[in-house]
Structure formats: structure tokens, C-alpha cells
Enzyme design. Structure first.
Site, PDB file in Angstrom:
ATOM      1  N   SER A 128      90.626 -87.880  20.395  1.00 29.09           N
ATOM      2  CA  SER A 128      89.751 -88.646  21.288  1.00 29.09           C
ATOM      3  C   SER A 128      88.460 -87.950  21.693  1.00 29.09           C
ATOM      4  O   SER A 128      87.427 -88.610  21.853  1.00 29.09           O
ATOM      5  CB  SER A 128      90.523 -89.071  22.540  1.00 29.09           C
ATOM      6  OG  SER A 128      91.068 -87.950  23.207  1.00 29.09           O
ATOM      7  N   HIS A 173      89.509 -85.770  29.033  1.00 29.56           N
ATOM      8  CA  HIS A 173      88.359 -86.119  28.207  1.00 29.56           C
ATOM      9  C   HIS A 173      87.054 -85.565  28.777  1.00 29.56           C
ATOM     10  O   HIS A 173      86.867 -85.511  29.990  1.00 29.56           O
ATOM     11  CB  HIS A 173      88.260 -87.644  28.065  1.00 29.56           C
ATOM     12  CG  HIS A 173      89.425 -88.244  27.361  1.00 29.56           C
ATOM     13  ND1 HIS A 173      90.331 -89.072  27.985  1.00 29.56           N
ATOM     14  CD2 HIS A 173      89.858 -88.101  26.079  1.00 29.56           C
ATOM     15  CE1 HIS A 173      91.262 -89.437  27.121  1.00 29.56           C
ATOM     16  NE2 HIS A 173      90.995 -88.859  25.961  1.00 29.56           N
ATOM     17  N   ASP A 179      90.343 -87.813  34.464  1.00 30.12           N
ATOM     18  CA  ASP A 179      91.662 -87.750  33.829  1.00 30.12           C
ATOM     19  C   ASP A 179      92.037 -86.325  33.434  1.00 30.12           C
ATOM     20  O   ASP A 179      93.149 -86.069  32.986  1.00 30.12           O
ATOM     21  CB  ASP A 179      91.734 -88.675  32.619  1.00 30.12           C
ATOM     22  CG  ASP A 179      90.731 -88.311  31.519  1.00 30.12           C
ATOM     23  OD1 ASP A 179      90.062 -87.251  31.615  1.00 30.12           O
ATOM     24  OD2 ASP A 179      90.614 -89.087  30.556  1.00 30.12           O
TER      25      ASP A 179
END
Length: 252
Positions: free
Chosen positions: A32, A232, A229
Site C-alpha cells: 500500500s 500509511h 492509522d
């Protein structure tokens, strides 16, 4: 001028612009933080692009349908199965162009998919096969493969055994990629992770630092700002990673 002549000129001009084929090809692979999760608002792409990620006719992207198009964020919009945003790809390409204007048109080949483990990237698996097939398709237009940019490892931090076996698996992955693309000296630039899904991020970082393959350079994402979070990278951090990748690549 009649309508038929106008349409003919328009079609021809579109065809000419589509022939702006890349001379320098770069693979973007991993999970990601390579695909990009910055700039996403309430689960949707926010459409705000910083200057470091600005589009340019000199930066092309291989779409999910294997068509070259002018690159812009989100680069992985039709590659990753989740909502993608700003990753390091555009800031990388812009930084390379700025420092090496003779590199020609850059072609980015997005292949990253969020939440994936190193086992999902081994030879024979879908992610691996797709990456190889997309790269071969990109090279059909006559460009040269310059490097593999790799940012992955966060999903291998939940189980200590997965972390401890990462080095061997990654080194095998690189050997397979180079063999299948007939590029035995293919430069690889790897990002050392700064976050992860599990408790073994510190161990993963130390394991990644011991990876030993020829023509490998590493950049460290430690200390870069994370989103709420805690996994990321923020937009500013993604830009920084892209610039670090560019500096590392230009050392080859």
C-alpha cells in the site's frame, strides 16, 4: 473545413500524441505505501495533487489495459483493489527528470497491491505473473528497463517466522525477476519499512538491512510522518520517499 476533415485531423493529432512512448521504464511494486494511500478523504481520492507530483508529457503510465497514458496520481487506480491515492511514483519521476533531463520519457509500470505479503509475490503467484506480464508489455514499445522500485514488508511483521524468512524470500524474488525479464543486472531500489501490521517492525527493519543482492540500493523511511492509522505515509512523506528513490537510482 468540413466535419470529416476536422475529425480526421483530430484523430491524427491524438495518434501522434499517443506515440510519446517511454524510453526509460520503471516498475513500481510492493504494497500500500507504494500504491499510495495519501490524499484519500473519507474513503475517496481527494483530487489534490502537490507540485512535486505534477503530471507531465514526459511521464507516462502503463494502465491496467496495457496502454500508455500521461501519468497522474493515483497511479494505481486500476491496479490496486483498494482506493489508491498519492504514492512515491510521481515525485520519483519528477525528481529524476529534474536531475537527469536526458533520460527521455519516463514510463511507470504500477504493480503494487495493498496488504500483500512477500509470499504473494513469489514466482508463479498472480502478483508476480502480472508484474512480469505488464513489464514485458511495457518493453514492447522499445523502452529500456531501468529499475525496480520496491516498497513492501509491512504485512510480514505479524508473525516472527515470516519476518525472519523475509531476507531469503526477497533475494529469491529478485533473482527470479531478473531471470524472467532477462535483466541479470537490473537495479533495485528498496524502501526499508517504518511501520507494519504487527509487532515485529523493528525486526523487519534489521532483516531488510541485511539483504545482499548485487545492484541493490536501499532508502530508509524511518522518521517519516504517518497518517493517523500509524501505517500509511502522509502526502509529504510519500513525496520524500519518491525523492529518496530518485536520488538512490541516480547513483547507479
Amino acid at each position: 473545413m468540413n466535419r470529416l476533415v476536422w475529425l480526421t485531423i483530430l484523430c491524427c493529432s491524438t495518434l501522434v500524441s499517443s506515440q510519446n512512448k517511454p524510453q526509460s521504464i520503471f516498475i513500481l511494486a510492493g504494497q500500500s505505501n507504494m500504491a499510495g494511500r495519501a490524499g484519500i478523504i473519507n474513503g475517496k481520492w481527494g483530487n489534490e495533487v502537490p507540485p512535486e507530483c505534477k503530471p507531465s508529457p514526459q511521464i507516462q503510465r502503463l494502465s491496467g489495459k496495457l496502454v500508455w497514458e500521461e501519468a497522474h496520481d493515483p497511479l494505481h487506480k486500476d491496479i490496486d483493489h483498494r482506493v489508491s491515492g498519492i504514492g512515491p511514483g510521481m515525485s520519483f519521476a519528477n525528481a529524476v527528470l529534474e536531475k537527469d533531463p536526458n533520460i527521455g520519457v519516463i514510463g511507470l509500470v504500477p504493480c503494487a497491491v495493498g496488504g500483500t505479503t512477500i509470499d504473494e509475490w513469489k514466482k508463479g503467484m498472480k502478483l508476480y505473473n502480472d508484474m512480469i506480464d505488464r513489464t514485458k508489455a511495457a518493453l514492447k514499445d522499445g523502452g529500456a528497463l531501468r529499475a525496480l522500485l520496491w516498497y513492501q514488508g509491512e504485512s510480514d511483521t505479524s508473525v516472527l517466522q515470516d519476518t525472519e524468512t523475509y531476507k531469503v524470500k526477497f533475494e529469491k524474488f529478485i533473482a527470479d525477476v531478473r531471470a524472467d525479464l532477462q535483466a541479470p543486472t537490473l537495479p533495485v531500489v528498496q524502501v526499508i519499512v517504518t511501520s507494519g501490521d504487527g509487532d515485529f517492525v523493528k525486526e523487519m527493519r534489521e532483516i531488510q538491512k541485511t539483504i545482499n543482492v548485487p545492484n541493490l540500493k536501499q532508502v530508509d523511511s524511518k522518521g517519516l510522518e504517518l497518517q493517523v492509522d500509524n501505517l500509511h505515509l502522509t502526502t509529504e512523506s510519500e513525496i520524500k520517499v519518491g525523492q529518496m528513490l530518485a536520488n538512490a537510482y541516480l547513483q547507479f
